[in-house]
Design an enzyme around this catalytic site. Sequence first.
Site, short mmCIF file in Angstrom:
data_model
loop_
_atom_site.label_atom_id
_atom_site.label_comp_id
_atom_site.label_asym_id
_atom_site.label_seq_id
_atom_site.Cartn_x
_atom_site.Cartn_y
_atom_site.Cartn_z
N CYS A 171 6.26 -0.65 -9.55
CA CYS A 171 6.83 -1.40 -8.44
C CYS A 171 8.25 -1.83 -8.77
CB CYS A 171 6.00 -2.66 -8.16
SG CYS A 171 4.37 -2.31 -7.50
N CYS A 183 0.87 -1.16 0.00
CA CYS A 183 0.00 0.00 0.00
C CYS A 183 0.91 1.21 0.00
CB CYS A 183 -0.90 -0.03 1.24
SG CYS A 183 -2.34 1.02 1.07
N CYS A 226 -4.20 -1.06 -2.20
CA CYS A 226 -4.74 0.28 -2.44
C CYS A 226 -4.53 0.62 -3.91
CB CYS A 226 -4.12 1.32 -1.52
SG CYS A 226 -2.43 1.79 -1.85
#
Length: 166
Positions: free
Chosen positions: A93, A10, A85
Site C-alpha cells: 500500500c 479493495c 479483500c
Amino acid sequence: MTAYNVLFLCTGNSARSVMAEAMLNVLGEGRFRAWSAGSFPAGKVQPIAAELAQAFGYVEPLRSKSWDEFAGADAPSMDFVITVCDDAAGEVCPVWPGQPVTAHWGVPDPAKAEGSEDDRRRAFQQAWMMLRQRIDLFLALPLDKLDRLSRQAQLRAIGQTAGDEL
C-alpha cells in the site's frame, strides 16, 4: 467532536469497499467520514452493490476510484485504513499521511458469484451482512478512550472474529 476518517480498500473498488463506505457513512451519523478506493479500480460500481447502498439510505453517488487519490498531500488524513479483500491486504500500500490504524477485514467477493440472479444477489447480501456486523462492532468501540495500539488490536480482532457465525 471531530469525525474519524476511514478508508476502505479493495483491489477493484467495485463492491465490498464501496458497500462499506456507504454503510459507515450512514451508520456513522457524522462521527465518521468514509471513503473507498482500489489498487486497480474497476472503473464502475457493481449494480447490486449500488442498489444495496441506495436501499440502505446512502444518497451520494458511488464511484470506483484509485487509492492514489488518498495518498497525496492534499488528501484527507486517514485515521483508519481497512482492507476488505485478501488481494489488497497482500499488496504494498502507499504510505498514508498521518500513520492511520490499519486492519484487514476479509470478505468474500460477491462480484465473483456465479449462478442465477438470485445466487448473485444472495452473495452480495451475505457480503453486506458481514460488513454490517463488523461496522456495528467498530461503531461500538470507545475510540476516544483507546490509545493507538489498542485501536489497532480491536480493529484487527473485528476482522478475525466477526462474520464467523454467518
